[in-house]
Scaffold this motif. Sequence first.
Motif, PDB file in Angstrom:
ATOM      1  N   PHE A  70      16.122 -22.456 -12.352  1.00  0.00           N
ATOM      2  CA  PHE A  70      17.013 -22.461 -13.513  1.00  0.00           C
ATOM      3  C   PHE A  70      18.474 -22.210 -13.141  1.00  0.00           C
ATOM      4  CE2 PHE A  70      12.859 -21.483 -15.359  1.00  0.00           C
ATOM      5  CZ  PHE A  70      12.781 -22.538 -16.259  1.00  0.00           C
ATOM      6  N   GLY A  71      18.786 -22.194 -11.843  1.00  0.00           N
ATOM      7  CA  GLY A  71      20.160 -22.018 -11.411  1.00  0.00           C
ATOM      8  C   GLY A  71      20.686 -20.600 -11.547  1.00  0.00           C
ATOM      9  N   LEU A  72      19.798 -19.614 -11.585  1.00  0.00           N
ATOM     10  CA  LEU A  72      20.207 -18.229 -11.756  1.00  0.00           C
ATOM     11  C   LEU A  72      20.136 -17.418 -10.470  1.00  0.00           C
ATOM     12  CD1 LEU A  72      18.363 -17.582 -15.134  1.00  0.00           C
ATOM     13  CD2 LEU A  72      20.768 -18.173 -14.799  1.00  0.00           C
ATOM     14  N   ALA A  73      19.583 -17.997  -9.412  1.00  0.00           N
ATOM     15  CA  ALA A  73      19.427 -17.267  -8.146  1.00  0.00           C
ATOM     16  C   ALA A  73      20.747 -17.229  -7.393  1.00  0.00           C
ATOM     17  CB  ALA A  73      18.362 -17.934  -7.283  1.00  0.00           C
ATOM     18  N   GLU A  74      20.942 -16.171  -6.645  1.00  0.00           N
ATOM     19  CA  GLU A  74      22.096 -16.090  -5.755  1.00  0.00           C
ATOM     20  C   GLU A  74      21.648 -16.605  -4.398  1.00  0.00           C
ATOM     21  OE1 GLU A  74      24.800 -12.659  -3.760  1.00  0.00           O
ATOM     22  OE2 GLU A  74      24.555 -12.607  -5.939  1.00  0.00           O
ATOM     23  N   ASP A  75      22.273 -17.685  -3.946  1.00  0.00           N
ATOM     24  CA  ASP A  75      21.915 -18.248  -2.653  1.00  0.00           C
ATOM     25  C   ASP A  75      22.425 -17.337  -1.540  1.00  0.00           C
ATOM     26  OD1 ASP A  75      20.693 -20.468  -3.773  1.00  0.00           O
ATOM     27  OD2 ASP A  75      22.537 -21.630  -3.794  1.00  0.00           O
ATOM     28  N   PRO A  76      21.667 -17.240  -0.447  1.00  0.00           N
ATOM     29  CA  PRO A  76      22.120 -16.397   0.665  1.00  0.00           C
ATOM     30  C   PRO A  76      23.359 -17.004   1.320  1.00  0.00           C
ATOM     31  CG  PRO A  76      20.116 -17.576   1.262  1.00  0.00           C
ATOM     32  CD  PRO A  76      20.387 -17.874  -0.182  1.00  0.00           C
ATOM     33  N   SER A  77      24.129 -16.174   1.968  1.00  0.00           N
ATOM     34  CA  SER A  77      25.345 -16.625   2.662  1.00  0.00           C
ATOM     35  C   SER A  77      24.983 -17.117   4.060  1.00  0.00           C
ATOM     36  CB  SER A  77      26.351 -15.474   2.739  1.00  0.00           C
ATOM     37  OG  SER A  77      26.721 -15.061   1.463  1.00  0.00           O
ATOM     38  N   ARG A  78      24.183 -18.153   4.116  1.00  0.00           N
ATOM     39  CA  ARG A  78      23.787 -18.722   5.402  1.00  0.00           C
ATOM     40  C   ARG A  78      24.093 -20.212   5.373  1.00  0.00           C
ATOM     41  NH1 ARG A  78      19.367 -15.077   4.573  1.00  0.00           N
ATOM     42  NH2 ARG A  78      18.103 -16.753   3.726  1.00  0.00           N
ATOM     43  N   PHE A  79      24.878 -20.660   6.339  1.00  0.00           N
ATOM     44  CA  PHE A  79      25.284 -22.053   6.377  1.00  0.00           C
ATOM     45  C   PHE A  79      25.695 -22.425   7.786  1.00  0.00           C
ATOM     46  CE2 PHE A  79      28.477 -19.253   4.510  1.00  0.00           C
ATOM     47  CZ  PHE A  79      29.434 -19.249   5.513  1.00  0.00           C
ATOM     48  N   SER A 104      35.062 -26.214  -1.495  1.00  0.00           N
ATOM     49  CA  SER A 104      34.504 -24.975  -2.030  1.00  0.00           C
ATOM     50  C   SER A 104      33.279 -25.319  -2.859  1.00  0.00           C
ATOM     51  CB  SER A 104      35.545 -24.270  -2.899  1.00  0.00           C
ATOM     52  OG  SER A 104      35.048 -23.037  -3.363  1.00  0.00           O
ATOM     53  N   GLU A 105      32.229 -24.518  -2.723  1.00  0.00           N
ATOM     54  CA  GLU A 105      31.013 -24.722  -3.502  1.00  0.00           C
ATOM     55  C   GLU A 105      30.485 -23.382  -3.986  1.00  0.00           C
ATOM     56  OE1 GLU A 105      26.440 -26.365  -3.106  1.00  0.00           O
ATOM     57  OE2 GLU A 105      27.877 -26.881  -1.569  1.00  0.00           O
ATOM     58  N   SER A 106      30.105 -23.336  -5.241  1.00  0.00           N
ATOM     59  CA  SER A 106      29.533 -22.123  -5.813  1.00  0.00           C
ATOM     60  C   SER A 106      28.140 -21.906  -5.246  1.00  0.00           C
ATOM     61  CB  SER A 106      29.464 -22.251  -7.329  1.00  0.00           C
ATOM     62  OG  SER A 106      28.834 -21.127  -7.881  1.00  0.00           O
ATOM     63  N   THR A 107      27.844 -20.651  -4.892  1.00  0.00           N
ATOM     64  CA  THR A 107      26.515 -20.331  -4.367  1.00  0.00           C
ATOM     65  C   THR A 107      25.821 -19.255  -5.186  1.00  0.00           C
ATOM     66  OG1 THR A 107      27.562 -18.870  -2.751  1.00  0.00           O
ATOM     67  CG2 THR A 107      26.968 -21.077  -1.995  1.00  0.00           C
ATOM     68  N   SER A 108      26.381 -18.947  -6.352  1.00  0.00           N
ATOM     69  CA  SER A 108      25.710 -18.063  -7.294  1.00  0.00           C
ATOM     70  C   SER A 108      26.309 -18.311  -8.667  1.00  0.00           C
ATOM     71  CB  SER A 108      25.857 -16.584  -6.907  1.00  0.00           C
ATOM     72  OG  SER A 108      27.153 -16.124  -7.215  1.00  0.00           O
ATOM     73  N   LEU A 109      25.654 -17.796  -9.667  1.00  0.00           N
ATOM     74  CA  LEU A 109      26.114 -17.986 -11.034  1.00  0.00           C
ATOM     75  C   LEU A 109      27.488 -17.369 -11.244  1.00  0.00           C
ATOM     76  CD1 LEU A 109      25.354 -19.133 -13.780  1.00  0.00           C
ATOM     77  CD2 LEU A 109      24.212 -16.977 -14.306  1.00  0.00           C
ATOM     78  N   PHE A 110      27.769 -16.246 -10.577  1.00  0.00           N
ATOM     79  CA  PHE A 110      29.032 -15.559 -10.791  1.00  0.00           C
ATOM     80  C   PHE A 110      29.761 -15.265  -9.486  1.00  0.00           C
ATOM     81  CE2 PHE A 110      26.340 -14.299 -14.374  1.00  0.00           C
ATOM     82  CZ  PHE A 110      27.123 -14.803 -15.417  1.00  0.00           C
ATOM     83  N   PHE A 111      30.871 -15.934  -9.270  1.00  0.00           N
ATOM     84  CA  PHE A 111      31.903 -15.553  -8.315  1.00  0.00           C
ATOM     85  C   PHE A 111      31.511 -15.481  -6.847  1.00  0.00           C
ATOM     86  CE2 PHE A 111      32.717 -13.351 -12.402  1.00  0.00           C
ATOM     87  CZ  PHE A 111      33.710 -14.212 -12.847  1.00  0.00           C
ATOM     88  N   LYS A 112      30.547 -16.209  -6.379  1.00  0.00           N
ATOM     89  CA  LYS A 112      30.260 -16.267  -4.950  1.00  0.00           C
ATOM     90  C   LYS A 112      30.341 -17.727  -4.536  1.00  0.00           C
ATOM     91  CE  LYS A 112      26.716 -15.420  -1.527  1.00  0.00           C
ATOM     92  NZ  LYS A 112      25.332 -15.043  -1.322  1.00  0.00           N
ATOM     93  N   HIS A 113      31.138 -18.001  -3.528  1.00  0.00           N
ATOM     94  CA  HIS A 113      31.360 -19.372  -3.090  1.00  0.00           C
ATOM     95  C   HIS A 113      31.297 -19.471  -1.574  1.00  0.00           C
ATOM     96  CE1 HIS A 113      33.296 -19.295  -7.054  1.00  0.00           C
ATOM     97  NE2 HIS A 113      33.055 -20.587  -7.095  1.00  0.00           N
ATOM     98  N   THR A 114      31.030 -20.667  -1.109  1.00  0.00           N
ATOM     99  CA  THR A 114      31.248 -21.013   0.286  1.00  0.00           C
ATOM    100  C   THR A 114      32.539 -21.822   0.301  1.00  0.00           C
ATOM    101  OG1 THR A 114      28.898 -21.076   0.801  1.00  0.00           O
ATOM    102  CG2 THR A 114      30.363 -22.294   2.270  1.00  0.00           C
TER     103      THR A 114
END
Length: 156
Positions: A70-79, A104-114
Amino acid sequence: MKTIWLAVATGLSMLCASGAKADDIACISTTFRLIGANDKVCISAFDDPKVPGVACHISQARTGGIKGTFGLAEDPSRFSIACRQIGPITTDISKLSDEEKVYSESTSLFFKHTHIFRTVDRKRNTLVYVAISDRVIEGSPYNAISTVPIMPWAGH
């Protein structure tokens, strides 16, 4: 109140966005999840918006499960990132800024980006691309680096 919060979050994300748009290449499942999507590593590609002839590929871990579905998970900071010269580079690198966000790409619903920044190593005639997460992990952000030495291109 939820509408106002969503509007603020959307506005801030748009401010953080850069000019480069990524093409999704493929996703590879890494962990089976009984309920919801599997965890996976997804590969995207983008062209440097100011340096035609350079393309970058980035792979990023994506969290599955119910929250991921559902797009609510925070993706880990691994890339991981790999940038290459794919054509003639005619950009005058002396006119490029010392540091510029190119993706820039969002990796969580709120304020975390790569974020991916381009810097210039003028002495070595090389472009340096650094991928970082804006979520600080134990004092330093996760990061990855790729370099593109500018070489003559056959036929140009």
